[in-house]
Design a protein around this motif. Structure first.
Motif: not given
Ligand SMILES: Nc1ncnc2c1ncn2[C@@H]1O[C@H](COP(=O)(O)OP(=O)(O)OP(=O)(O)O)[C@@H](O)[C@H]1O
Ligand SMILES: [Mg+2]
Length: 320
Positions: A85, A92, A113-118, A158
């Protein structure tokens, strides 16, 4: 002053009265002029601010030559994707390799926070992947026109976005109008048709400040209807059913999977009942895919997924 001039007969009484009347007539235009000047100044300042936004060039742009794809089949292939990011120190996503066939349903699981949404945000290019890493139907997604790409991907995030507008407009989301039966089918699949029909004005009911207030689960279901209405080739549900109960989730998933035929589905969920409906599970940890396979296989193998599953069961027991 005027009075003295009248007394000394330098001006007539008529002149004096006329002068006072003219003065009175002038007051209003002078006030109006001040008011208009103020308005123009404020307008100009606002316009400058609006222009700054309008002139902003989006970072994610259409490819310049681009491929002439007008449809998408739903085959996704990710090769060596590493992503960071902006402004962050660590990656990420790390070296993600992945192939998804059209018609496959894939569940993505992993701790917070493992990066699924990313990972999922890369598919409709909400986040831009580096060139040569993410392909749809064999084309680098950076070469597919954004309009085509996003028209064929239904993404339920989400965070739920609902506008102060009618239910119909919230589901159509500015897209093309559809026949009433299509709207009904999408609302039924998202398991919210009954509620909408119970409202006096049905789908024309206003939501928000001037209308009905929806519960969290109802809002989530409306955004699912929004994703389903145009029959996207790729459907992404990012924890999209977290606010509905288990039974409703089962029902919605059953309907979605039945109506989606050969389309590709990517589902993030924490519930084993949902995960077990997928053909394949991807387990993520700290930005990597650490395990992959059919849900039953993974349970038997006793690895990461089996651990997550047990943790979930334990949490359920504690909550009861
Ligand atoms: N726009 C952003 N800018 C900087 N860091 C980010 C951004 N979005 C997410 N992150 C970071 O990237 C990491 C992964 O985030 P992500 O949202 O992909 O997690 P996730 O697996 O979807 O979590 P959850 O189960 O809570 O939805 C996290 O540590 C978060 O802090
Ligand atoms: Mg997430």
């Amino acid at each position: 002053m005027g009075g003295r001039l009248t007394v000394t007969e330098q001006i007539t009484t008529g002149d004096f009265v006329a002068f006072i009347s003219y003065l009175n007539l002038l007051t209003w235009p002078m006030m109006a002029m001040g008011w208009v000047t103020n308005l123009v100044q404020r307008g100009a300042a606002c316009m400058r601010r609006i222009n700054r936004i309008l002139e902003e060039v989006p970072e994610i742009r259409d490819p310049s030559p681009g491929v002439s794809a007008s449809r998408i089949r739903g085959e996704i292939s990710i090769r060596g994707l590493t992503l960071r990011h902006p402004g962050q120190r660590t990656d990420v996503l790390r070296d993600i390799c992945l192939g998804i066939h059209p018609g496959e349903t894939v569940a993505v699981v992993g701790p917070v926070g493992c990066g699924k949404t990313t990972l999922l945000s890369v598919i409709p290019r909400i986040l831009d992947p580096p060139p040569g890493t993410v392909f749809i139907d064999g084309n680098d997604i950076r070469d597919i026109p954004l309009g085509v790409l996003r028209a064929h991907i239904g993404f339920v995030t989400q965070e739920v976005f609902i506008f102060s507008d009618t239910i119909r407009n919230n589901v159509l989301f500015g897209g093309r109008d559809v026949p009433p039966e299509t709207l009904t089918a999408a609302l039924r699949a998202a398991d919210i048709l009954e509620y909408v029909e119970s409202l006096d004005k049905g789908p024309d009911t206003l939501i928000g400040e001037r209308g009905v207030t929806l519960s969290g689960g109802q809002r989530q279901r409306l955004t699912i209807a929004r994703a389903l209405i145009h029959h996207p080739e790729i459907l992404v549900l990012d924890d999209a059913l977290s606010m509905v109960d288990n039974r409703t989730e089962e029902r919605i998933l059953g309907r979605i999977l039945a109506m989606r035929g050969r389309s590709t589905n990517l589902i993030v969920s924490h519930r084993p009942s949902t995960i077990h409906r997928a053909h394949r599970v991807l387990v993520m940890e700290k930005g990597r895919i650490v395990e992959e396979g059919r849900p039953e296989e993974l349970l038997e193998a006793g690895g990461h997924y089996a651990r997550l599953y047990e943790e979930h069961l334990l949490r359920m027991e504690l909550e009861m």
